[in-house]
Motif scaffolding. Structure first.
Motif: not given
Length: 257
Positions: A138-159
């Protein structure tokens, strides 16, 4: 504007990404138009902004892969920079922003939703980050905003998995605020925006600024900022009107002053 339409109803502005033949897929032009629309709104700010995609099939179904696949590394960097600039305008807009997610919100579409303060999803909404399946990220902020919103573990799973999730699971994760019936996301988002607009506009702006500050600084610094904004509002006509109206048991008439 070819692909982004701006409409105002009362003090609420609605931005619609309209490229239905491509499921509202984004391109450098679409992202530039989104950023330009947000800049133009700053000259006469609404009380809230709703962002949506045209039609019921897609909010934004990601990037235009056919166009993106022809980019060089330099062009890809420029695309990411344009995207970051537009998302920053959305993220840091002085007024609340609400994504009305109808259908697919994949890749860049999910990133646009993440850059909003709140997300209302139709029950047919589908979220995900398919980029790693294409050999990119993801190049429009997804790797930065998603962990801030739902936490590192869940964000990592989706990413990392490129797995798509339905609206109900997205709500369970904390990715969306509310799930409504198909076809009702825009109406629900606009109703929320109208509800917000009934409050003191300066108070809402300062509250958003304070909430954003919480993501950038430590707790002590954030509390200092909150106290400053709290105090500044006591110098406004809106604060006097709001508290006076409460005492007098009437509806306040805020002027944004």
């Amino acid at each position: 504007m070819d692909f982004v339409k701006v409409e105002r109803e009362g003090s609420v502005a609605t931005l619609t990404i309209d490229r239905q033949d491509k499921l509202n897929a984004i391109s450098p032009q679409v992202v530039e138009e989104l950023g330009q629309s947000l800049l133009e709104l700053e000259s006469q700010p609404p009380t809230a902004i709703v962002v949506t995609g045209a039609g019921e099939k897609a909010f934004v179904a990601g990037a235009d892969i056919a166009e993106m696949s022809q980019m060089s590394a330099v062009e890809a960097k420029r695309f990411a920079e344009i995207g970051h600039a537009a998302m920053a305008l959305l993220d840091r807009s002085p007024v609340p922003t609400i994504a009305a997610v109808n259908g697919f919100a994949l890749g860049g579409g999910c990133e646009i939703a993440l850059a909003c303060d709140m997300r209302i999803a139709a029950d047919n909404a589908m979220f995900g980050f398919p980029e790693v399946g294409l050999g990119i990220l993801p190049g429009m902020g997804g790797t930065q905003r998603l962990p801030r919103l739902i936490g590192s573990g869940l964000a990592s799973e989706l990413l990392f998995s490129a797995r798509r999730i339905e609206a109900a699971e997205a709500k369970e994760m904390g990715l969306v605020n509310r799930v409504v019936a198909q076809g009702e996301a825009l109406n629900a988002a606009q109703q929320l925006a109208t509800e917000i607009s009934k409050n003191g506009p300066l108070a809402v702006r300062y509250a958003k600024a304070a909430a954003n500050k919480a993501l950038d600084v430590d707790l002590v610094s954030g509390l200092e900022y909150e106290a400053d904004q709290f105090a500044l509002l006591f110098s406004t006509e809106d604060a006097a009107e709001g508290m006076g109206a409460f005492s007098e048991k009437r509806k306040p008439d805020f002027k944004g002053q």
